[in-house]
Enzyme design. Structure first.
Site, PDB file in Angstrom:
ATOM      1  N   HIS A 116       0.857  -1.193   0.000  1.00  0.00           N
ATOM      2  CA  HIS A 116       0.000   0.000   0.000  1.00  0.00           C
ATOM      3  C   HIS A 116       0.889   1.237   0.000  1.00  0.00           C
ATOM      4  O   HIS A 116       1.781   1.369   0.837  1.00  0.00           O
ATOM      5  CB  HIS A 116      -0.874  -0.014   1.252  1.00  0.00           C
ATOM      6  N   LEU A 119      -2.055   7.385   0.305  1.00  0.00           N
ATOM      7  CA  LEU A 119      -2.812   7.523   1.542  1.00  0.00           C
ATOM      8  C   LEU A 119      -3.075   6.137   2.114  1.00  0.00           C
ATOM      9  O   LEU A 119      -3.998   5.438   1.702  1.00  0.00           O
ATOM     10  CB  LEU A 119      -4.130   8.263   1.285  1.00  0.00           C
ATOM     11  N   ILE A 160      -2.533   1.842  -4.632  1.00  0.00           N
ATOM     12  CA  ILE A 160      -2.050   3.218  -4.661  1.00  0.00           C
ATOM     13  C   ILE A 160      -3.255   4.138  -4.482  1.00  0.00           C
ATOM     14  O   ILE A 160      -4.161   4.148  -5.298  1.00  0.00           O
ATOM     15  CB  ILE A 160      -1.242   3.518  -5.949  1.00  0.00           C
ATOM     16  N   GLU A 161      -3.272   4.874  -3.379  1.00  0.00           N
ATOM     17  CA  GLU A 161      -4.489   5.565  -2.939  1.00  0.00           C
ATOM     18  C   GLU A 161      -4.304   7.080  -2.885  1.00  0.00           C
ATOM     19  O   GLU A 161      -3.366   7.587  -2.255  1.00  0.00           O
ATOM     20  CB  GLU A 161      -4.902   5.032  -1.563  1.00  0.00           C
ATOM     21  N   VAL A 162      -5.225   7.792  -3.531  1.00  0.00           N
ATOM     22  CA  VAL A 162      -5.312   9.260  -3.531  1.00  0.00           C
ATOM     23  C   VAL A 162      -3.964   9.878  -3.901  1.00  0.00           C
ATOM     24  O   VAL A 162      -3.317  10.582  -3.112  1.00  0.00           O
ATOM     25  CB  VAL A 162      -5.842   9.800  -2.189  1.00  0.00           C
TER      26      VAL A 162
END
Length: 267
Positions: A116, A119, A160-162
């Protein structure tokens, strides 16, 4: 019955760059069955749902991962024991927000690991809280390095977040592992949303990156009012003697009833 085959890690990696896959996080067997019927590719599932004995009846061909954050899992040995048990009980992969050393430790035992970046809620204090990551060149390059470190550690995919879509797209071009986008644009390998956001029953603020397709919250509220109304009607029927009616009861032959009463002691 689904005609799809449950994909392997190798199948997913072979699809990199060929098409956008779909990914959900869902929270019930009913949502799992809906994902199967809709042709969803990948799911992140709480372990009590994924490890339920009926899960694979509901979603036989959805590639399904579960996980624990590094704050929940304990030592790398604890993580490995938990991951091995989850794999033995039907998980296809394990989410790990722990260190690269922990990821490598799991991967060395052939556990398919998903990392991860961006974010990451369990590490958000290090990136400034619940906000976008990678909006400066420095932080974007740090994201690139994190993904490469996951790749070196043996992860096969990274959420992959924000992250700005331009950044995520450039990173995806430069790694052999899969990037699963949650609010990071269409240049990755899968688009990832939560079922509660899609279905419109999120309590509180809906994330900016989520699209709402239905209004289940209103429907759930309507159903709750119907539950209350039905229970009130039942209570009123019991109080008035309207329930139970004869049609809901079994009948006894009259001769048998006479014989039964004849065999009773005086009340």
């Amino acid at each position: 019955m689904s005609q799809r085959k449950l994909p392997t890690v190798a199948d997913l990696l072979a699809a990199k760059g060929r098409r956008q896959m779909t990914m959900l996080r869902y929270f019930s067997l009913e949502e799992a069955a809906a994902a199967e019927a809709a042709g969803i590719d990948i799911a992140s599932v709480p372990d009590d749902i994924l490890l339920h004995p009926r899960y694979r009846e509901a979603a036989p061909s959805v590639f399904s991962m579960t996980g624990r954050t590094h704050l929940e899992a304990g030592t790398p040995d604890d993580y490995l024991r938990w991951a091995a048990d989850a794999m033995n009980r039907g998980a296809d992969a394990i989410y790990c927000s722990g260190s690269f050393d922990t990821v490598e430790y799991l991967a060395n035992e052939y556990i398919p690991v998903v990392g991860h970046v961006g974010l990451c809620p369990s590490r958000a204090t290090w990136t400034g809280g619940f906000r976008a990551v990678g909006k400066t060149a420095e932080s974007a390059l740090k994201l690139m390095q994190d993904v490469k470190d996951y790749e070196s550690a043996g992860a096969f995919a990274v959420e992959i977040e924000v992250v700005p879509p331009e950044v995520a797209t450039e990173i995806s071009k430069r790694t052999s592992i899969l990037l699963w986008s949650m609010g990071a644009g269409g240049g990755c390998d899968a688009q990832y949303l939560f079922a509660n956001d899609i279905l419109g029953y999120t309590e509180g603020k809906i994330p900016r990156h989520s699209k709402v397709y239905r209004d289940f919250a209103t429907e759930y509220a309507r159903l709750q009012e119907e539950r209350i109304a039905a229970f009130r009607e039942f209570a009123a029927d019991v109080e008035s003697g309207a329930f139970p009616e004869e049609r809901y009861l079994v009948q006894m032959d009259e001769a048998e009833l006479v014989a039964f009463r004849g065999g009773l002691e005086p009340a």
